[in-house]
Design an enzyme around this catalytic site. Structure first.
Site, PDB file in Angstrom:
ATOM      1  N   ASP A 228      34.667  -0.455  43.247  1.00 53.41           N
ATOM      2  CA  ASP A 228      35.134   0.896  43.559  1.00 53.41           C
ATOM      3  C   ASP A 228      36.337   0.949  44.486  1.00 53.41           C
ATOM      4  O   ASP A 228      36.944   1.999  44.668  1.00 53.41           O
ATOM      5  CB  ASP A 228      33.984   1.725  44.144  1.00 53.41           C
ATOM      6  CG  ASP A 228      33.068   2.263  43.046  1.00 53.41           C
ATOM      7  OD1 ASP A 228      33.576   2.482  41.934  1.00 53.41           O
ATOM      8  OD2 ASP A 228      31.865   2.442  43.296  1.00 53.41           O
TER       9      ASP A 228
ATOM     10  N   SER B  49      21.041   4.304  44.338  1.00 55.20           N
ATOM     11  CA  SER B  49      21.782   3.179  44.925  1.00 55.20           C
ATOM     12  C   SER B  49      21.233   2.829  46.304  1.00 55.20           C
ATOM     13  O   SER B  49      21.102   1.659  46.643  1.00 55.20           O
ATOM     14  CB  SER B  49      23.267   3.531  45.075  1.00 55.20           C
ATOM     15  OG  SER B  49      23.902   3.524  43.823  1.00 55.20           O
TER      16      SER B  49
ATOM     17  N   ARG C 229      25.176  -4.048  49.417  1.00 53.75           N
ATOM     18  CA  ARG C 229      24.729  -3.861  48.045  1.00 53.75           C
ATOM     19  C   ARG C 229      24.282  -5.194  47.429  1.00 53.75           C
ATOM     20  O   ARG C 229      23.548  -5.226  46.445  1.00 53.75           O
ATOM     21  CB  ARG C 229      25.950  -3.344  47.263  1.00 53.75           C
ATOM     22  CG  ARG C 229      25.657  -2.484  46.119  1.00 53.75           C
ATOM     23  CD  ARG C 229      26.954  -1.991  45.469  1.00 53.75           C
ATOM     24  NE  ARG C 229      26.629  -1.466  44.167  1.00 53.75           N
ATOM     25  CZ  ARG C 229      26.119  -0.257  43.978  1.00 53.75           C
ATOM     26  NH1 ARG C 229      25.929   0.552  45.001  1.00 53.75           N
ATOM     27  NH2 ARG C 229      25.813   0.147  42.772  1.00 53.75           N
TER      28      ARG C 229
ATOM     29  N   ARG D  27      18.700  -3.430  49.730  1.00 54.90           N
ATOM     30  CA  ARG D  27      18.511  -1.998  49.443  1.00 54.90           C
ATOM     31  C   ARG D  27      17.113  -1.738  48.907  1.00 54.90           C
ATOM     32  O   ARG D  27      16.468  -0.746  49.244  1.00 54.90           O
ATOM     33  CB  ARG D  27      19.506  -1.534  48.379  1.00 54.90           C
ATOM     34  CG  ARG D  27      20.938  -1.599  48.769  1.00 54.90           C
ATOM     35  CD  ARG D  27      21.799  -1.112  47.624  1.00 54.90           C
ATOM     36  NE  ARG D  27      21.867  -2.067  46.516  1.00 54.90           N
ATOM     37  CZ  ARG D  27      22.025  -1.731  45.250  1.00 54.90           C
ATOM     38  NH1 ARG D  27      22.097  -0.468  44.890  1.00 54.90           N
ATOM     39  NH2 ARG D  27      22.108  -2.657  44.312  1.00 54.90           N
TER      40      ARG D  27
ATOM     41  N   PHE E 267      30.682   7.027  53.759  1.00 51.18           N
ATOM     42  CA  PHE E 267      30.437   8.461  53.904  1.00 51.18           C
ATOM     43  C   PHE E 267      29.419   8.743  55.013  1.00 51.18           C
ATOM     44  O   PHE E 267      29.579   9.690  55.797  1.00 51.18           O
ATOM     45  CB  PHE E 267      29.952   9.051  52.578  1.00 51.18           C
ATOM     46  CG  PHE E 267      30.801   8.650  51.410  1.00 51.18           C
ATOM     47  CD1 PHE E 267      32.176   8.883  51.420  1.00 51.18           C
ATOM     48  CD2 PHE E 267      30.253   8.022  50.307  1.00 51.18           C
ATOM     49  CE1 PHE E 267      32.971   8.502  50.346  1.00 51.18           C
ATOM     50  CE2 PHE E 267      31.043   7.633  49.226  1.00 51.18           C
ATOM     51  CZ  PHE E 267      32.404   7.876  49.248  1.00 51.18           C
TER      52      PHE E 267
ATOM     53  N   GLU F 117      27.866  15.080  53.151  1.00 51.75           N
ATOM     54  CA  GLU F 117      27.365  14.236  54.229  1.00 51.75           C
ATOM     55  C   GLU F 117      27.446  14.922  55.592  1.00 51.75           C
ATOM     56  O   GLU F 117      26.627  14.655  56.482  1.00 51.75           O
ATOM     57  CB  GLU F 117      28.150  12.919  54.274  1.00 51.75           C
ATOM     58  CG  GLU F 117      28.035  12.096  52.986  1.00 51.75           C
ATOM     59  CD  GLU F 117      28.920  12.624  51.857  1.00 51.75           C
ATOM     60  OE1 GLU F 117      29.817  13.453  52.119  1.00 51.75           O
ATOM     61  OE2 GLU F 117      28.704  12.211  50.697  1.00 51.75           O
TER      62      GLU F 117
END
Lengths: 317, 305
Positions: free
Chosen positions: A121, A41, A171, A14, A87, A62
């Site tokens: 999450d 993020s 991530r 990222r 998303f 989105e």
């Protein structure tokens, strides 16, 4: 030809993505960035700092972000839409389908925190399906980098490629498994490590797991060739077949549903070949929360050990 | 091409556009008669009064942009594009046939003069916002025009886009709400009321005008007024009649995507001043002497943006 991951540089994909966007923003004034309120993020925050007039905060919307990007593309811009993969690809699926892919617009969709990498999450934020739903769209190009080196090259390639591109970014930190000096070409599978008994076709996060599996297999006297399949569409079937010629078996490894991702790509490519194939990936089930990514890797069967086990099995098929 | 702001002349052109809509719906086929006819006066005023374009160069960067967020009203836009010379008029009669230039809903890479792919509702207004933002980044004075359906406002994305247009102060964006009061299966107020529209868009931070969407003078007036409104996007709530101009289809939801039998088809054309038995006139309005500009100048010289 045999990278040892023990000494490999670790980078965050990222972070490298965010820095690369800034490089491209500097090189090409057509590059614009849209963000769904996750810029710290997805790391589009760097682009926002450097080119505020070409950065569009679209809030947590989105669908609008994606169609807005289509409008920008229709005025000659090269928009990147950014959110978590679930998303960016899933929530905006219809907007990607009609607004972007049917007319083959120059919109780049970057799905961040993809796969199970947003481990805490749970299923709402994890993607087992993004590669599948992006692959089925005519005109779409689907890229899954194996490491941060490849992320940077892919973002450049996406800008150079006219038309929609989906890039799936994890991530997690990843060890470098590809080589800085080798060019990235859309559609071309990359040889990561050579061997002569079994071919492991791997995608994304699972490329480094496949390298670890190859280390284990080598210690047992079996040679595993590791191939990074980082373009999931378009697929160069002939190249995949050539890379497996003379081998005794194939293993696929992906951090994605076994439906619609790498397993589908490889089993379809080899539909007329007579070679056993075994697949490592997520069975037909959703993600869930855990305290670490490693726990999920174990739960879903996505470790080097699982890859090595399937390699041993396929050599006995 | 000469532009006109004469209400009587715009009304005459709109009748011709509606006759084309009826021809495109055809006999014993399905077609979006109702919403195409409710938007016809607005679309006509955009092409014959407002929009800056060059039909010979549909991608001319200096053009004004018009897209139908309610893509199912494409028949009205196709008729205007043909009369403005974007493609031969005979293409109108081939609409929705296999391989046709004119698809059931607008497609940018297939049809000259179409600006975006629409049809899945709620998305076009977001695309219009993106276009307005892109044109502003390039410091172009082109404006973006869009038509949203009132039934379309059930789609949450319309309101996402309305936030974005307001937040980014897209004053080069003008949206018409084709407020014909009907959804596919009945009256909006009975089935799924999404109003009141002027109050809602004012609350979202837009300039709001309200007009009779079948009064060419009022449409032209709104376009002129909106050109001077700065700092915010403009919504023109246009009160319209679904099926306008075809007596038996007016206010009737069953003609949303309805079928005309032969007698209805002929009656509709006659009501619109067209002879159903006459051969199809392939000469576009833009080729007629009364629409020619001195020295053969292109349409780029006309219109506001």
């Amino acid at each position: 030809m045999s990278p040892t991951l023990a000494t490999a540089r670790i980078q965050n994909p990222r972070e490298v993505y965010g820095r690369t966007l800034v490089e491209l923003g500097r090189a090409d004034p057509r590059v614009v960035v849209l963000e769904g309120d996750l810029g710290k993020s997805t790391m589009t925050c760097y682009f926002e700092e450097t080119f505020p007039e070409r950065f569009f905060e679209m809030g947590i919307g989105e669908a609008n972000m994606t169609s807005f990007a289509a409008g920008l593309a229709l005025t000659g811009k090269i928009p990147f839409t950014n959110s978590f993969a679930v998303f960016a690809a899933g929530r905006a699926y219809d907007q990607i389908r009609m607004g972007v892919c049917v007319p083959k617009l120059n919109v780049k969709i970057v799905g961040s925190s993809a796969g199970l990498s947003d481990f805490g999450d749970g299923s709402s934020h994890q993607t087992v399906d993004d590669v599948a739903i992006m692959r089925v769209l005519p005109h779409m190009t689907v890229l899954v980098p194996a490491d941060a080196i490849e992320v940077r090259k892919m973002v450049y390639a996406a800008v150079a490629h006219p038309g929609p591109v989906y890039i799936r970014i994890t991530r997690n930190d990843l060890p470098d498994v590809t080589r800085e000096h080798e060019p990235f070409v859309i559609g071309r599978p990359g040889l990561i490590r050579d061997g002569s008994d079994v071919v492991i076709f791997a995608m994304g996060q699972m490329v480094s797991e496949a390298v670890r599996a190859a280390d284990a297999l080598a210690a047992e006297g079996s040679g595993a060739r590791v191939v990074n399949v980082s373009t999931l569409k378009p697929v160069d079937e002939a190249a995949l077949i050539a890379l497996a010629r003379g081998f005794r078996g194939i293993v696929t490894a992906e951090e994605h549903s076994l439906i619609g991702g790498l397993a589908s790509v490889v089993t379809w490519a080899f539909r007329n070949e007579h070679i056993p194939v075994r697949c490592v990936g997520i069975e037909d089930r959703w993600g869930q929360s855990a305290h670490s990514y490693a726990e999920l890797q174990q739960e879903y069967g996505l470790t080097a050990g699982h890859v090595a086990a399937q390699a041993r099995a396929v050599l006995n098929d | 091409m000469r532009r006109t702001r004469d209400p009587a002349e715009l009304a005459r052109i709109a009748r011709l556009i509606r006759a084309h809509i009826v021809r495109m719906v055809g006999i014993d086929q399905k077609g979006h008669l109702g919403g195409s006819c409710s938007a016809a006066d607005i679309v006509t005023a955009l092409y014959f009064y407002q929009l800056r374009f060059d039909a010979a160069r549909p991608d001319w960067p200096g053009r004004g942009r018009f897209l139908l967020s309610k893509g199912h009203s494409a028949l009205a836009q196709y008729a205007c594009l043909a009369e403005c010379g974007f493609f031969p008029k005979r293409e109108l009669l081939k609409v929705k046939t296999l391989g046709a230039l004119l698809q059931g809903h607008p497609e940018v890479d297939r049809t000259p003069g179409i600006e975006a792919n629409t049809g899945s509702l709620g998305q076009g207004i977001s695309m219009a916002c993106g276009m307005a933002a892109g044109l502003r980044l390039d410091a172009r004075d082109s404006r973006v025009y869009c038509i949203v359906g009132d039934g379309e406002t059930c789609e949450g994305q319309v309101w996402e886009a309305s936030h974005a247009a307001s937040f980014y102060e897209l004053d080069n964006l003008l949206v018409f709400l084709d407020h014909n009061g009907l959804m596919t299966n009945g009256k909006l107020t009975d089935r799924y009321n999404t109003g009141p529209y002027p109050e809602k868009w004012r609350a979202f931070g837009w300039h709001v005008l309200e007009i009779d969407g079948h009064d060419p003078g009022a449409i032209v007036g709104a376009l002129d007024t909106a050109a001077g409104l700065k700092g915010r996007p403009t919504m023109v709530v246009a009160h319209t009649v679904k099926g306008k101009g075809v007596s038996f289809a007016e206010h009737r939801p069953e003609f949303h995507n309805g079928t005309l039998n032969r007698a209805q088809y002929q009656q509709a054309l006659r009501e619109l001043g067209a002879d159903p038995d006459a051969p199809f006139d392939e000469t576009p309005l833009c080729a007629l002497p009364e629409f020619a500009l001195p020295g053969g100048a292109a349409a780029t010289t006309g219109g506001a943006a």
